[in-house]
Scaffold this motif. Sequence first.
Motif, PDB file in Angstrom:
ATOM      1  N   VAL A 179      -6.913  -8.534  -4.764  1.00  0.00           N
ATOM      2  CA  VAL A 179      -7.662  -7.331  -4.388  1.00  0.00           C
ATOM      3  C   VAL A 179      -6.851  -6.107  -4.797  1.00  0.00           C
ATOM      4  O   VAL A 179      -5.688  -5.969  -4.418  1.00  0.00           O
ATOM      5  N   ASN A 180      -7.466  -5.237  -5.589  1.00  0.00           N
ATOM      6  CA  ASN A 180      -6.902  -3.933  -5.909  1.00  0.00           C
ATOM      7  C   ASN A 180      -7.798  -2.874  -5.291  1.00  0.00           C
ATOM      8  O   ASN A 180      -9.031  -2.926  -5.454  1.00  0.00           O
ATOM      9  N   ALA A 213       0.852  -1.191   0.000  1.00  0.00           N
ATOM     10  CA  ALA A 213       0.000   0.000   0.000  1.00  0.00           C
ATOM     11  C   ALA A 213       0.885   1.237   0.000  1.00  0.00           C
ATOM     12  O   ALA A 213       1.843   1.317   0.773  1.00  0.00           O
ATOM     13  N   THR A 214       0.574   2.179  -0.880  1.00  0.00           N
ATOM     14  CA  THR A 214       1.396   3.379  -1.015  1.00  0.00           C
ATOM     15  C   THR A 214       0.563   4.635  -0.791  1.00  0.00           C
ATOM     16  O   THR A 214      -0.662   4.623  -0.914  1.00  0.00           O
ATOM     17  N   ILE A 273     -12.821  -0.823  -4.136  1.00  0.00           N
ATOM     18  CA  ILE A 273     -12.203  -2.146  -4.064  1.00  0.00           C
ATOM     19  C   ILE A 273     -12.672  -3.017  -5.230  1.00  0.00           C
ATOM     20  O   ILE A 273     -13.871  -3.098  -5.502  1.00  0.00           O
ATOM     21  N   ASN A 274     -11.721  -3.654  -5.885  1.00  0.00           N
ATOM     22  CA  ASN A 274     -12.000  -4.694  -6.878  1.00  0.00           C
ATOM     23  C   ASN A 274     -11.442  -6.009  -6.361  1.00  0.00           C
ATOM     24  O   ASN A 274     -10.279  -6.072  -5.935  1.00  0.00           O
ATOM     25  N   LEU A 275     -12.258  -7.070  -6.413  1.00  0.00           N
ATOM     26  CA  LEU A 275     -11.856  -8.363  -5.846  1.00  0.00           C
ATOM     27  C   LEU A 275     -12.185  -9.483  -6.817  1.00  0.00           C
ATOM     28  O   LEU A 275     -13.260  -9.495  -7.413  1.00  0.00           O
ATOM     29  N   GLU A 276     -11.252 -10.415  -6.944  1.00  0.00           N
ATOM     30  CA  GLU A 276     -11.493 -11.639  -7.716  1.00  0.00           C
ATOM     31  C   GLU A 276     -10.916 -12.839  -6.986  1.00  0.00           C
ATOM     32  O   GLU A 276      -9.841 -12.743  -6.385  1.00  0.00           O
ATOM     33  N   ALA A 294      -3.618   0.218  -2.929  1.00  0.00           N
ATOM     34  CA  ALA A 294      -3.141  -1.022  -2.325  1.00  0.00           C
ATOM     35  C   ALA A 294      -3.419  -2.197  -3.253  1.00  0.00           C
ATOM     36  O   ALA A 294      -4.399  -2.201  -4.004  1.00  0.00           O
ATOM     37  N   LYS A 295      -2.547  -3.187  -3.169  1.00  0.00           N
ATOM     38  CA  LYS A 295      -2.748  -4.448  -3.879  1.00  0.00           C
ATOM     39  C   LYS A 295      -2.466  -5.586  -2.917  1.00  0.00           C
ATOM     40  O   LYS A 295      -1.451  -5.588  -2.222  1.00  0.00           O
TER      41      LYS A 295
END
Length: 377
Positions: free
Chosen positions: A206-207, A177-178, A221-224, A192-193
């Motif tokens: 998760v992005n 995470a930046t 949040i994107n989650l797969e 964050a990734k």
Amino acid sequence: MSWLKSFKVSTVIAVCGLLTVTLLRVAAPSIITWYANRTIQQTDGISGSVADVDLHVIAGSYSIFQTNIRQTGDSQDLPLFVVERIDISILWSALLKGEWVAEVNIIRPLVSLYDRPQDKVFESEAVTNEKTWLGLARNLSPFAIDKLTVENGTFSMDAQSQLKRSKFTVQNIQLAATDISNSKSATTIASAKLTGDIQDHAKILVNASFDPNTAKPTFDINLEMEKLPVSYIDSLIKFYAPFDFEAGQLDLASELKAVEGQVTGYLQAGIYELDVFSWHEDVVEDGDNPALLIVEMIGGALATLFANNDKDLVATRVPIEGALDDPNVSTFDALSGILRNAFIEAYSLKVENSVSGLDEPDSAHKNISDAKDEVDS
């Protein structure tokens, strides 16, 4: 002789100063350890300790060893957050500009939740309040955090009753995470990734982007998750539901955006080659009672009926919106999603990119209601 007297005075002052610095260097780890333990004990909802602190003056860093945090009020005193080591490094480039900025690396953390008959999963609302943890971070570190990394983390959920027990884990968690800042004046959106292995098998990705300084949660949040055999979570399903899954692979995809605590998005979920009822597994081996057998037989029949013939997939898409602590999830939309997947087109179970990010206007993407039509042909 005045110069000799001045030299002696200067020498004494220099020696005293050197001794003072040496004593402070020797005492500093103990002082910081005491301060860290005191800060944890004064934080609502939790208790715990750190074992030791090691300073690296020339490198401009320090390490915190063996952090162990528990929930207050837990009758079994089970660990909530355990970390092998936390490394905090000052960025010299920022320090030369008069800014106190650091990078934090958390090594082998373990986050554990327990569902027990005699205890709540969360004994206090403070444990689930992000302000508790942000406040603890601010109190433990005077620096703005430019980057946060997690190496080889683990999340564990352990549910136990008098007759049942189930454990769910996510291992090999890697997080970067930046642009995080524990400075209230900062306005930068952090990113964050996260990757991990669910039950040491299925990959999760998760992005995310988020604003760490808003009073109410603001994030995107994107989650797969792909190909988790349901047998790996069968005991967890049995613990909370009156049936179990004999075979199949679970996929998930989701986009969620929250602004000041108001969330919008969706969840796609589906199981390939779902099998709910097996005579050998349920009757011969498990000895399920007649009522449970009927439930599982009905479930198996419905799974066959609503599976997409081309992909052997039972799936749905559920829109999510409303307050983050109590979102609206429509049962009708979930059922209609199952029908659409079965008889019209199968869902992709991939992130649709239909929800705008925090730095994008909503008009830049399709409306959430239109996103239902984005499926595999």
